[in-house]
Design a protein around this motif. Structure first.
Motif, PDB file in Angstrom:
ATOM      1  N   HIS A 125       0.810  -1.223   0.000  1.00 18.41           N
ATOM      2  CA  HIS A 125       0.000   0.000   0.000  1.00 18.41           C
ATOM      3  C   HIS A 125       0.844   1.274   0.000  1.00 18.41           C
ATOM      4  CE1 HIS A 125       1.220  -0.597   4.104  1.00 18.41           C
ATOM      5  NE2 HIS A 125       0.687   0.543   4.501  1.00 18.41           N
ATOM      6  N   GLY A 130       0.067   4.364  -5.694  1.00 18.98           N
ATOM      7  CA  GLY A 130      -0.967   3.416  -5.268  1.00 18.98           C
ATOM      8  C   GLY A 130      -1.197   2.330  -6.288  1.00 18.98           C
ATOM      9  N   ASP A 149      -4.227  -1.848  -4.817  1.00 21.70           N
ATOM     10  CA  ASP A 149      -4.232  -0.596  -4.080  1.00 21.70           C
ATOM     11  C   ASP A 149      -5.185   0.420  -4.721  1.00 21.70           C
ATOM     12  OD1 ASP A 149      -3.564   1.051  -2.036  1.00 21.70           O
ATOM     13  OD2 ASP A 149      -1.520   1.476  -2.694  1.00 21.70           O
ATOM     14  N   GLU A 150      -5.340   1.539  -4.047  1.00 19.91           N
ATOM     15  CA  GLU A 150      -6.344   2.545  -4.421  1.00 19.91           C
ATOM     16  C   GLU A 150      -6.173   3.069  -5.835  1.00 19.91           C
ATOM     17  OE1 GLU A 150      -8.174   6.718  -2.595  1.00 19.91           O
ATOM     18  OE2 GLU A 150      -6.362   5.830  -1.748  1.00 19.91           O
TER      19      GLU A 150
END
Length: 214
Positions: A125, A130, A149-150
């Motif tokens: 993370h 990201g 991840d985002e």
């Protein structure tokens, strides 16, 4: 960790590492494969087995209860329970027994919990954009999870990873663990290359190897 040798050879480790390096030459994404021995808690297994053995004996001895539950035979029961517990401790080391006494619902929950833990422990993370992806396998449960991840989740829906997981799980089911990881890494790389192509400023932020844990 000698247990891993049953599933992956030194050659498999090398192939996985080389595949990550090759795939990441075309993308800013960072792929981290992790394999663990098990995710499910099994501390309850010896106690459950002890109760089951005790129950079986209680049912079996019912026709003889008139003389087994009187002095001096009644004093043997505490010793029998201790013996059952020792037997249960030995049996509980079996992966088959462990899996038998953990429900499918609990398995799914605990595998996902462990995957999320490893996502953070391996700093997936913490990439700059990201763009980290975790490919997670829990051996005892024979379950695989992919977490993104985002930055990736904003561009790729969860269904994307189901397309990667389906052939991966088939490989695991057939015992083709090394080839399964290689294929899953390559398939993840195809998606990442499309949405996160490599740039001149990109750098390798996470190590390119398979993480093995108990």
């Amino acid at each position: 960790m000698s247990w891993i040798q049953k599933y992956l050879s030194e050659e498999d480790f090398k192939k996985i590492e080389d595949t990550i390096s090759r795939v990441e030459e075309d993308t800013r994404g960072e792929i981290v494969p992790v394999i663990v021995r098990r995710s499910s808690a099994v501390g309850h297994v010896p106690l459950v087995l002890t109760l089951l053995l005790t129950l079986i004996v209680l049912v079996a001895e019912f026709p003889f209860s008139d003389w087994l539950w009187v002095t001096p035979w009644v004093y043997l029961w505490p010793a029998l329970v201790v013996v059952f517990y020792l037997i249960s401790l030995a049996l509980s080391s079996s992966k088959w027994i462990q899996k038998l006494l953990v429900s499918e619902k609990d398995e799914l929950f605990q595998v996902h919990q462990r995957a999320e833990l490893e996502f953070h422990k391996n700093t997936v993370h913490r990439t700059q954009e990201g763009t980290g992806v975790l490919i997670f396998v829990s051996v005892m449960e024979k379950k695989a999870v992919i977490l993104a991840d985002e930055g990736i989740s904003k561009k790729l829906p969860p269904e994307t990873w189901n397309e990667v997981l389906h052939p991966f799980r088939e490989r695991l089911r057939k015992g083709e663990w090394g080839d399964g990881f290689v294929q899953a890494i390559e398939n993840c790389g195809k998606h990442l290359k499309t949405h996160f192509p490599i740039t001149s400023e990109a750098k390798n932020e996470l190590k390119n190897h398979l993480v093995v844990k108990d």
